[in-house]
Design a protein around this motif. Structure first.
Motif, PDB file in Angstrom:
ATOM      1  N   MET A  69     -30.182 -75.987 -12.964  1.00 58.95           N
ATOM      2  CA  MET A  69     -29.098 -76.557 -12.176  1.00 58.95           C
ATOM      3  C   MET A  69     -27.845 -75.689 -12.254  1.00 58.95           C
ATOM      4  O   MET A  69     -27.065 -75.626 -11.295  1.00 58.95           O
ATOM      5  CB  MET A  69     -28.806 -77.978 -12.659  1.00 58.95           C
ATOM      6  N   ALA A  70     -27.657 -74.982 -13.371  1.00 57.29           N
ATOM      7  CA  ALA A  70     -26.514 -74.079 -13.498  1.00 57.29           C
ATOM      8  C   ALA A  70     -26.599 -72.930 -12.505  1.00 57.29           C
ATOM      9  O   ALA A  70     -25.575 -72.328 -12.157  1.00 57.29           O
ATOM     10  CB  ALA A  70     -26.422 -73.533 -14.922  1.00 57.29           C
ATOM     11  N   ALA A  71     -27.803 -72.626 -12.052  1.00 63.21           N
ATOM     12  CA  ALA A  71     -27.993 -71.578 -11.044  1.00 63.21           C
ATOM     13  C   ALA A  71     -27.945 -72.141  -9.628  1.00 63.21           C
ATOM     14  O   ALA A  71     -28.173 -71.417  -8.665  1.00 63.21           O
ATOM     15  CB  ALA A  71     -29.337 -70.874 -11.275  1.00 63.21           C
ATOM     16  N   GLY A  72     -27.635 -73.413  -9.508  1.00 61.55           N
ATOM     17  CA  GLY A  72     -27.622 -74.071  -8.211  1.00 61.55           C
ATOM     18  C   GLY A  72     -26.225 -74.201  -7.624  1.00 61.55           C
ATOM     19  O   GLY A  72     -25.262 -73.610  -8.134  1.00 61.55           O
ATOM     20  N   PRO A  73     -26.098 -75.004  -6.572  1.00 59.30           N
ATOM     21  CA  PRO A  73     -24.822 -75.167  -5.866  1.00 59.30           C
ATOM     22  C   PRO A  73     -23.909 -76.163  -6.595  1.00 59.30           C
ATOM     23  O   PRO A  73     -23.915 -77.355  -6.309  1.00 59.30           O
ATOM     24  CB  PRO A  73     -25.246 -75.695  -4.496  1.00 59.30           C
ATOM     25  N   THR A  74     -23.121 -75.658  -7.531  1.00 57.44           N
ATOM     26  CA  THR A  74     -22.328 -76.512  -8.424  1.00 57.44           C
ATOM     27  C   THR A  74     -21.411 -77.469  -7.660  1.00 57.44           C
ATOM     28  O   THR A  74     -21.307 -78.646  -8.008  1.00 57.44           O
ATOM     29  CB  THR A  74     -21.495 -75.641  -9.378  1.00 57.44           C
ATOM     30  N   THR A  75     -20.734 -76.964  -6.645  1.00 60.08           N
ATOM     31  CA  THR A  75     -19.816 -77.823  -5.889  1.00 60.08           C
ATOM     32  C   THR A  75     -20.572 -78.946  -5.197  1.00 60.08           C
ATOM     33  O   THR A  75     -20.105 -80.095  -5.167  1.00 60.08           O
ATOM     34  CB  THR A  75     -19.024 -77.000  -4.864  1.00 60.08           C
ATOM     35  N   ALA A  76     -21.740 -78.655  -4.665  1.00 57.94           N
ATOM     36  CA  ALA A  76     -22.545 -79.698  -4.029  1.00 57.94           C
ATOM     37  C   ALA A  76     -22.942 -80.760  -5.050  1.00 57.94           C
ATOM     38  O   ALA A  76     -22.909 -81.964  -4.754  1.00 57.94           O
ATOM     39  CB  ALA A  76     -23.787 -79.093  -3.389  1.00 57.94           C
ATOM     40  N   TYR A  77     -23.328 -80.341  -6.256  1.00 63.84           N
ATOM     41  CA  TYR A  77     -23.659 -81.311  -7.299  1.00 63.84           C
ATOM     42  C   TYR A  77     -22.453 -82.210  -7.593  1.00 63.84           C
ATOM     43  O   TYR A  77     -22.590 -83.417  -7.763  1.00 63.84           O
ATOM     44  CB  TYR A  77     -24.084 -80.598  -8.580  1.00 63.84           C
ATOM     45  N   ALA A  78     -21.275 -81.587  -7.687  1.00 61.74           N
ATOM     46  CA  ALA A  78     -20.062 -82.359  -7.963  1.00 61.74           C
ATOM     47  C   ALA A  78     -19.805 -83.383  -6.857  1.00 61.74           C
ATOM     48  O   ALA A  78     -19.427 -84.534  -7.137  1.00 61.74           O
ATOM     49  CB  ALA A  78     -18.865 -81.421  -8.108  1.00 61.74           C
ATOM     50  N   LYS A  79     -20.017 -82.982  -5.612  1.00 63.22           N
ATOM     51  CA  LYS A  79     -19.781 -83.884  -4.486  1.00 63.22           C
ATOM     52  C   LYS A  79     -20.831 -84.995  -4.440  1.00 63.22           C
ATOM     53  O   LYS A  79     -20.535 -86.143  -4.069  1.00 63.22           O
ATOM     54  CB  LYS A  79     -19.761 -83.110  -3.165  1.00 63.22           C
ATOM     55  N   ILE A  80     -22.072 -84.675  -4.803  1.00 58.92           N
ATOM     56  CA  ILE A  80     -23.111 -85.700  -4.891  1.00 58.92           C
ATOM     57  C   ILE A  80     -22.722 -86.745  -5.932  1.00 58.92           C
ATOM     58  O   ILE A  80     -22.811 -87.962  -5.698  1.00 58.92           O
ATOM     59  CB  ILE A  80     -24.472 -85.062  -5.250  1.00 58.92           C
ATOM     60  N   LYS A  81     -22.256 -86.274  -7.093  1.00 60.33           N
ATOM     61  CA  LYS A  81     -21.841 -87.196  -8.150  1.00 60.33           C
ATOM     62  C   LYS A  81     -20.679 -88.072  -7.679  1.00 60.33           C
ATOM     63  O   LYS A  81     -20.653 -89.284  -7.939  1.00 60.33           O
ATOM     64  CB  LYS A  81     -21.446 -86.424  -9.408  1.00 60.33           C
ATOM     65  N   GLU A  82     -19.741 -87.470  -6.996  1.00 59.52           N
ATOM     66  CA  GLU A  82     -18.576 -88.214  -6.518  1.00 59.52           C
ATOM     67  C   GLU A  82     -18.995 -89.298  -5.524  1.00 59.52           C
ATOM     68  O   GLU A  82     -18.537 -90.452  -5.607  1.00 59.52           O
ATOM     69  CB  GLU A  82     -17.567 -87.255  -5.880  1.00 59.52           C
ATOM     70  N   ALA A  83     -19.872 -88.947  -4.597  1.00 53.96           N
ATOM     71  CA  ALA A  83     -20.320 -89.914  -3.595  1.00 53.96           C
ATOM     72  C   ALA A  83     -21.143 -91.025  -4.230  1.00 53.96           C
ATOM     73  O   ALA A  83     -20.990 -92.211  -3.892  1.00 53.96           O
ATOM     74  CB  ALA A  83     -21.127 -89.203  -2.509  1.00 53.96           C
ATOM     75  N   MET A  84     -22.022 -90.670  -5.151  1.00 57.46           N
ATOM     76  CA  MET A  84     -22.843 -91.676  -5.814  1.00 57.46           C
ATOM     77  C   MET A  84     -21.991 -92.642  -6.619  1.00 57.46           C
ATOM     78  O   MET A  84     -22.214 -93.857  -6.607  1.00 57.46           O
ATOM     79  CB  MET A  84     -23.864 -90.987  -6.721  1.00 57.46           C
TER      80      MET A  84
END
Length: 261
Positions: A200-215
């Motif tokens: 996951m560290a090699a993935g789209p960090t900002t997208a993960y952050a936005k997913i967490k925010e929306a969830m």
């Protein structure tokens, strides 16, 4: 002995609760160190995923009752304010962390320790791990967000049963009811959690952050609230370099190279 250990590797910061002789129970020192470490990880762009684990045979036994009793006996107000001063900010820091955080539950997780695991995004548990909501056994109610996070993981009825009866839940049962993501042999907990975090560290960090925010917003809000947050966070994610890279890679039929921006 340092109460909290920190290690950086592969874009992953591993935070290890380090009071193994006391089953990593939470003293004021450890709570303050953990909160500071979570805040630091959130602010460090080099950290793109976090693993939370415990040293020795336990993940975390919750509040250190020896320190708690000593402070109560001394009429110190600290025990009565620790939820507001420590536990609430720690859980807020975990859930709002703008990058994935994985609990590597290497052993018993009780009380606030279990609550910290519930607050993480994913949970890898040892086959020997157990989860215990022991608050009622010491005449207390839930804290560290467990009354919010646990029912969302396993449902209201099962969560109430755990709270009222203070009955330990095995790793196998935890997997069956959706409390944990994966169960592995004890020796593999940290390697498996780190490998997942590194991916996951090699993935789209900002997208993960936005997913967490929306969830997080949708978990306690109306459909209209959820749709509004999705609209905003999708637009924000769409403006990232990682989104453009992913689309280019899809069209070119190659693997994307995410930078976290």
């Amino acid at each position: 002995m340092t109460a909290l250990l920190t290690e950086d590797r592969d874009g992953v910061r591993t935070l290890t609760l380090n009071r193994p002789d006391a089953f990593n129970s939470l003293t004021v020192e450890l709570k303050e160190a953990l909160l500071a470490a979570l805040v630091a990880a959130a602010a460090d762009d080099a950290v793109r995923a976090v693993v939370l684990t415990g040293a020795g045979k336990a993940f975390c036994a919750g509040q250190d009752l020896k320190e708690h009793m000593a402070l109560l006996a001394a009429n110190d107000p600290a025990p009565l304010s620790t939820v507001e001063a420590h536990y609430n900010p720690i859980v807020t820091a975990i859930t709002a962390l703008p990058k994935p955080i994985i609990a590597a539950v290497n052993g018993m997780a009780a009380g606030a320790g279990a609550s910290f695991a519930y607050a993480c995004d994913l949970r890898i548990a040892a086959d020997s791990a157990k989860f215990l909501m022991a608050f009622a056994n010491v005449g207390l109610t839930a804290d560290s967000g467990a009354s919010w996070t646990l029912p969302r993981l396993i449902g209201y009825g099962r969560a109430m049963e755990m709270m009222l009866l203070a009955k330990p839940v095995s790793a196998e049962e935890a997997l069956r009811v959706g409390m944990v993501t994966q169960v592995v042999p004890a020796a593999e907990v940290l390697p498996v959690a780190h490998a997942l975090a590194a991916r996951m560290a090699a993935g789209p960090t900002t997208a993960y952050a936005k997913i967490k925010e929306a969830m997080l917003a949708s978990a306690g809000g109306s459909l209209a609230d959820g749709l509004a947050v999705e609209g905003r966070t999708q637009a924000e994610a769409g403006r990232t370099a990682d989104h453009r890279e992913a689309v280019d890679a899809f069209v070119a039929k190659r693997e994307p190279g995410f930078t976290g921006r």
